[in-house]
Design a protein around this motif. Structure first.
Motif, short mmCIF file in Angstrom:
data_model
loop_
_atom_site.label_atom_id
_atom_site.label_comp_id
_atom_site.label_asym_id
_atom_site.label_seq_id
_atom_site.Cartn_x
_atom_site.Cartn_y
_atom_site.Cartn_z
N SER A 1 11.33 3.42 9.20
CA SER A 1 10.43 2.33 8.85
C SER A 1 9.94 2.47 7.41
CB SER A 1 9.22 2.28 9.79
OG SER A 1 8.43 3.44 9.64
N VAL A 2 9.53 1.33 6.86
CA VAL A 2 8.92 1.27 5.53
C VAL A 2 7.79 0.25 5.59
CG1 VAL A 2 9.26 0.59 3.11
CG2 VAL A 2 11.06 1.85 4.31
N ASP A 3 6.66 0.60 5.01
CA ASP A 3 5.53 -0.32 4.92
C ASP A 3 4.98 -0.24 3.50
OD1 ASP A 3 3.50 -2.11 5.60
OD2 ASP A 3 2.20 -0.54 6.41
N GLN A 4 4.99 -1.35 2.80
CA GLN A 4 4.60 -1.36 1.38
C GLN A 4 3.49 -2.36 1.15
OE1 GLN A 4 6.28 -4.04 -1.03
NE2 GLN A 4 4.86 -3.39 -2.57
N GLU A 5 2.51 -1.95 0.34
CA GLU A 5 1.41 -2.82 -0.07
C GLU A 5 1.15 -2.56 -1.54
OE1 GLU A 5 -1.14 -5.79 0.38
OE2 GLU A 5 -0.17 -4.99 2.16
N ASN A 6 1.46 -3.56 -2.37
CA ASN A 6 1.27 -3.48 -3.81
C ASN A 6 2.02 -2.27 -4.36
OD1 ASN A 6 0.36 -4.39 -6.29
ND2 ASN A 6 -1.59 -3.33 -6.15
N ASP A 7 1.32 -1.25 -4.87
CA ASP A 7 2.00 -0.12 -5.52
C ASP A 7 1.98 1.16 -4.68
OD1 ASP A 7 -0.71 0.40 -5.76
OD2 ASP A 7 -0.58 1.11 -7.83
N ILE A 8 1.71 1.02 -3.36
CA ILE A 8 1.78 2.17 -2.46
C ILE A 8 2.65 1.81 -1.26
CG2 ILE A 8 -0.42 3.22 -3.15
CD1 ILE A 8 -1.62 1.98 -0.56
#
Length: 140
Positions: A93-100
């Motif tokens: 899995s991958v979860d991205q929010e803005n620059d993190i």
């Protein structure tokens, strides 16, 4: 009305493409780590991490085993570079929010009946995604 619709459609597709490309970049960094650890490539492992990243690993005699990137990568220097060592990994899995971002991967060691699950914290630094921390657990 037609221009409004086209502009809205363009903005939606643009955000999907950017988000997808960010996720692809994150996956590329995790895959760099997986390749480095599967083929004994310490420099490839180091490329995936921020230089001061910290790894929190499992150890039978310690509740938390804290290791630097340099120390971790050095474990793969003792083996033949480029030769597959039996570790296979896949991104779960991958979860991205803005620059993190966070990512989760599973690593299996052939013939050892060992399964590792790694959780990564990533940050986009100077336009490039880097792993800034990793925690791992080991199961049978």
């Amino acid at each position: 009305m037609k221009i409004y619709f086209l502009t809205t459609l363009f903005l939606i597709f643009s955000s999907i493409i950017v988000a997808q490309s960010e996720e692809d970049q994150i996956k590329a960094v995790i895959n760099k780590y997986l390749e480095g650890t599967s083929y004994n490539k310490p420099s490839t492992i180091k490329e995936a991490f921020y230089k001061q990243a910290t790894l929190f690993l499992s150890h039978k005699e310690k509740p938390v085993w804290i290791v630097s990137v340099s120390e971790y990568a050095s474990w793969f220097e003792k083996k033949e570079s480029g030769k597959f060592n039996g570790r296979t990994g896949k991104i779960l899995s991958v979860d991205q929010e803005n620059d993190i971002a966070t990512a989760k991967a599973e690593i299996l060691s052939k013939g050892k009946d060992i399964r590792y699950v790694d959780i990564f914290i990533l940050k986009k630094i100077n336009g490039e995604w880097k792993i800034i921390s990793k925690a791992a657990t080991r199961t049978k």
